[in-house]
Enzyme design. Structure first.
Site, PDB file in Angstrom:
ATOM      1  N   GLU A  60       0.881  -1.170   0.000  1.00 40.20           N
ATOM      2  CA  GLU A  60       0.000   0.000   0.000  1.00 40.20           C
ATOM      3  C   GLU A  60       0.922   1.226   0.000  1.00 40.20           C
ATOM      4  O   GLU A  60       1.646   1.465   0.962  1.00 40.20           O
ATOM      5  CB  GLU A  60      -0.897  -0.011   1.232  1.00 40.20           C
ATOM      6  N   GLU A 120      -8.264  10.497   5.193  1.00 35.95           N
ATOM      7  CA  GLU A 120      -8.448   9.652   6.360  1.00 35.95           C
ATOM      8  C   GLU A 120      -8.763  10.579   7.532  1.00 35.95           C
ATOM      9  O   GLU A 120      -7.862  11.221   8.072  1.00 35.95           O
ATOM     10  CB  GLU A 120      -7.195   8.830   6.654  1.00 35.95           C
TER      11      GLU A 120
END
Length: 440
Positions: A145, A227
């Site tokens: 990621e 986020e």
């Protein structure tokens, strides 16, 4: 008349026109835009608090409601985002993803966007580039990621620990690395930015050069969003783009490194240095070859080759790699013979399973000096079950099922220890694990 139309719509007798800009409040709600080219998702995966996003067709969304209050030392509340590719079997059209990172088209993938930041709240503004050892379109990716943070607010930090800095895409970035069942490599911009446009391989090449990613892995999605930990309404993404060029953007490899020399050779290590390569775009790192096999990487013009055997002859070369993945011809060859060993030494290797799932697992190995003198390099061997493949590693240089210390953890005083780890894939239904760990 309005009442009649409303009743008919409710009963399904008339088709309502598609909303150009829906507001999504469902926890995992999503919608496609631009005829399926992109998908916008609410994706509140880390909390049960309310969040709504207002989707716009120009490639983005605005967070209109966010009541999050997650602890800043834990996971965020979610990842409202827009993406191209596949996310848990939710796929866009025309992305050509999944795509192997060694594909000739990979270097031509570009993406960009514009962020909008309100005041207050705790969040990051980040790209999320997902890679898997297989061309996966559903479920959790287990390769890497790659996160690219353009902004962060509040006392939050990426997964893992800071491992260095990099100059990429015209900016300076902190580089962080951790493993949570897959490698997480985060690039945190040292100064806040509201927009970016870049080649995906710019950051992936850097991750590969650090040993945290592999060219055999597949890019499955390019995602961009936020986020949030605390709040925050008003965050926005606009003008998101994802394109694949029609030809190589940079077919020119770097020049070969020159003047490779070795100094400070001991019984188990030697220090390599060389003159920098040049490139029409930019050199992203160097690959170190020992007896013709790559054994490490470096982002500078130096490298400590450790874990060598006493009284043994070795030959070293170095080659350069650029942001498009082009590799130079090797440097000159330098020959080294290590000194004879001495002292009373010994080490042990103890393996433990950090996590495992149906077709993979993560192993951590603790290496301890059990001798009465300092060791300057260690080598761990083990047996990998048939059909298993190592897909990622950290804190050690791997050659097959042999792991040698990295430049920073080879010297161990008596009773001192260090650790390294690796991730592997295995056939579905196979529960076997590596065994026979030895240290020398």
């Amino acid at each position: 008349m309005r009442v009649l139309i409303g009743l008919l719509l409710a009963l399904g007798f008339l088709a309502a026109p598609a909303e150009a800009a829906p507001v999504i409040c469902e926890k995992y709600g999503s919608t496609s835009i631009q005829n399926g080219r992109y998908i916008v998702q609410n994706n509140v995966w880390g909390a049960d608090t309310a969040q709504c996003i207002d989707v716009n067709q120009n490639g983005g969304f605005t967070v209109t409601q966010a009541q999050h209050n997650n602890p800043t030392n834990g996971a965020p509340a979610g990842y409202p985002s827009i993406f191209a590719g596949c996310h848990y079997a939710n796929c866009t059209t025309g992305s050509s993803l999944p795509m192997r990172a060694s594909d000739s088209r990979f270097g031509n993938i570009r993406t960009g966007l514009t962020y909008g930041y309100p005041s207050g709240g705790t969040y990051n503004a980040a790209y999320d580039l997902w890679f898997d050892p297989t061309p996966r379109t559903d479920g959790q990716n287990t390769g890497a990621e790659i996160m690219i943070w353009l902004n962060r607010q509040g006392s939050i930090q990426p997964i893992g620990s800071r491992v260095g800095t990099a100059t990429l895409a015209g900016a300076t970035w902190e580089v962080w690395f951790g493993n949570i069942g897959w490698n997480v490599v985060s690039y945190v911009r040292t100064s806040t930015a509201t927009s970016i446009e870049f080649a995906v391989d710019t950051f992936y090449s850097d991750a590969v050069s650090r040993g945290h990613a592999q060219r055999s892995w597949y890019l499955t999605s390019v995602q961009a969003g936020f986020e949030p930990w605390v709040g925050v309404a008003g965050l926005s993404v606009s003008n998101f783009s994802y394109t694949i060029g029609s030809g190589p953007t940079d077919p020119t490899p770097p020049t070969a490194p020159a003047n490779l020399t070795a100094t400070g050779t001991t019984s188990t290590s030697t220090n390599l240095s060389w003159s920098a390569s040049t490139d029409n775009v930019g050199v992203t790192g160097y690959e170190i070859l020992r007896n013709g096999t790559q054994v490490g990487t470096s982002s500078t013009t130096g490298f400590t080759a450790s874990g060598l055997t006493p009284s043994t002859a070795y030959q070293f070369q170095v080659r350069a790699r650029d942001a498009a993945g082009n590799v130079s011809t090797p440097s000159n060859t330098v020959s080294v013979t290590t000194q004879s060993g001495g002292g009373t030494g010994g080490c042990t290797a103890t393996a433990s399973v950090q996590s495992q799932w149906q077709n993979g697992y993560v192993i951590q190995v603790n290496v301890r000096n059990t001798g009465s003198s300092t060791i300057n390099g260690w080598t761990v061997g083990f047996t990998l079950p048939s059909g298993h493949t190592i897909t990622g590693s950290w804190n050690a240089a791997f050659t097959g099922t042999t792991a040698r210390n990295a430049a920073f953890n080879g010297t161990l005083a008596p009773d001192a220890s260090t650790s390294f780890g690796f991730q592997a894939s295995r056939p579905n239904g196979d529960t076997s694990l590596p065994s026979g760990f030895t240290c020398s």
